[in-house]
Design a protein around this motif. Structure first.
Motif, short mmCIF file in Angstrom:
data_model
loop_
_atom_site.label_atom_id
_atom_site.label_comp_id
_atom_site.label_asym_id
_atom_site.label_seq_id
_atom_site.Cartn_x
_atom_site.Cartn_y
_atom_site.Cartn_z
N PHE A 14 0.83 -1.21 0.00
CA PHE A 14 0.00 0.00 0.00
C PHE A 14 0.87 1.26 0.00
O PHE A 14 0.62 2.20 -0.77
CB PHE A 14 -0.91 -0.02 1.23
N LEU A 15 1.90 1.28 0.85
CA LEU A 15 2.79 2.44 0.92
C LEU A 15 3.57 2.63 -0.37
O LEU A 15 3.74 3.75 -0.86
CB LEU A 15 3.75 2.28 2.10
N ARG A 16 4.07 1.52 -0.94
CA ARG A 16 4.82 1.61 -2.18
C ARG A 16 3.95 2.20 -3.30
O ARG A 16 4.40 3.05 -4.06
CB ARG A 16 5.33 0.24 -2.62
N GLU A 17 2.71 1.75 -3.38
CA GLU A 17 1.84 2.25 -4.44
C GLU A 17 1.61 3.75 -4.29
O GLU A 17 1.68 4.51 -5.27
CB GLU A 17 0.51 1.51 -4.43
N ALA A 18 1.36 4.20 -3.07
CA ALA A 18 1.10 5.62 -2.84
C ALA A 18 2.31 6.46 -3.23
O ALA A 18 2.18 7.51 -3.89
CB ALA A 18 0.74 5.85 -1.38
N ILE A 19 3.50 6.02 -2.83
CA ILE A 19 4.72 6.79 -3.09
C ILE A 19 5.10 6.73 -4.56
O ILE A 19 5.41 7.75 -5.19
CB ILE A 19 5.87 6.27 -2.20
N GLU A 20 5.07 5.54 -5.15
CA GLU A 20 5.55 5.41 -6.52
C GLU A 20 4.57 5.98 -7.54
O GLU A 20 4.98 6.39 -8.64
CB GLU A 20 5.91 3.96 -6.82
N ALA A 21 3.30 6.03 -7.21
CA ALA A 21 2.35 6.70 -8.09
C ALA A 21 2.68 8.18 -8.18
O ALA A 21 2.61 8.79 -9.27
CB ALA A 21 0.92 6.49 -7.61
N ASP A 22 3.05 8.79 -7.06
CA ASP A 22 3.45 10.19 -7.08
C ASP A 22 4.78 10.37 -7.83
O ASP A 22 4.99 11.38 -8.51
CB ASP A 22 3.59 10.73 -5.65
N ILE A 23 5.67 9.40 -7.69
CA ILE A 23 6.97 9.48 -8.38
C ILE A 23 6.77 9.52 -9.90
O ILE A 23 7.35 10.37 -10.59
CB ILE A 23 7.87 8.30 -7.97
N VAL A 24 5.96 8.63 -10.44
CA VAL A 24 5.77 8.63 -11.90
C VAL A 24 5.00 9.87 -12.35
O VAL A 24 5.19 10.36 -13.47
CB VAL A 24 5.10 7.34 -12.41
#
Length: 243
Positions: free
Chosen positions: A92-102
């Motif tokens: 869940f945390l990875r998705e939130a962070i990496e969605a903002d990254i892309v």
């Protein structure tokens, strides 16, 4: 059962010892060389690498903080089972962070970054299905490159400390599922970034990081003794819809 730890990677005496011991042991736990329930000994590892027990103790403490080791009275230090709930939280945390990254990258990515990412894809495609450890290293490099390019390398390092349990599942899943699908997903992420397609990039990264949710049930079924499962059975993951 006391684990047998092969000394196939030496330590660099010019660098701090504790982080090197930590990295070696973390990799072995994630790659299932050290299995859930295995006992490991500070003194054995210190002797193996010809170091004092202090840096080994420091490594053990950090491994405990990541939920990989537990000290059991009268039993010693044991490799923890994979915490099912922690896997879901890390994803869940990875998705939130990496969605903002892309989302950042679609605005700032240049030809040099796209060329670097495509070169990494070529390296991933060259890895054989049997070499899971090498693919995971390349996968880590790919995601770290995205974070660094977005100026979020610090956020990635924070996530790295939280996703140990997820990484253990990823390694087990590669034994049963082809890596080609993951590489195709990486390629889609790169293509959407290159096209400055924010919505497409967001969808691609979220679909990629939700792959572990479909992998989890068959992995748990194949390795039930490896998991610390919640009482009452496996909860159904709830995700926000991908826009």
């Amino acid at each position: 059962m006391m684990a047998t730890i092969a000394n196939d990677r030496g330590l660099d005496p010019a660098l701090p010892i504790a982080p090197q011991v930590f990295r070696i042991l973390r990799n072995r736990i994630i790659q299932n060389d050290l299995k859930p329930g295995n006992l490991i000994s500070e003194s054995e590892i210190a002797k193996l690498h010809d170091v004092s027990r202090q840096p080994v103790r420091e490594a053990f403490i950090k491994l405990q903080e990541q939920g990989l080791l537990a000290v059991r009275p009268q039993r010693g230090t044991i490799v923890n089972k994979i915490a099912y709930a922690a896997v879901l939280d890390a994803r869940f945390l990875r998705e939130a962070i990496e969605a903002d990254i892309v989302s950042i990258l679609v605005q700032i990515a240049d030809d040099s970054l796209i060329a670097t990412l495509r070169a990494q894809l070529d390296l991933q495609r060259a890895v054989t299905e049997q070499n899971r450890a090498e693919f995971i290293q390349l996968d880590e490099r790919f995601h770290f490159t995205l974070a660094e390019a977005a100026g979020k390398g610090g956020a990635w390092k924070l996530v790295e400390g939280l996703k140990s349990q997820m990484d253990r599942v990823r390694f087990l899943s590669l034994a049963q599922f082809p890596v080609a699908k993951l590489i195709d997903q990486h390629a889609e992420i790169v293509d959407r970034i290159a096209a400055a397609d924010r919505q497409g990039a967001n969808k691609a990264i979220r679909c990629h990081l939700r792959e572990v949710l479909s992998d989890l049930p068959p992995i748990v079924a194949a390795y039930p003794e490896f998991f610390d499962l919640p009482e009452g059975g496996l909860p159904l993951p709830v995700n926000a819809p991908i826009q």
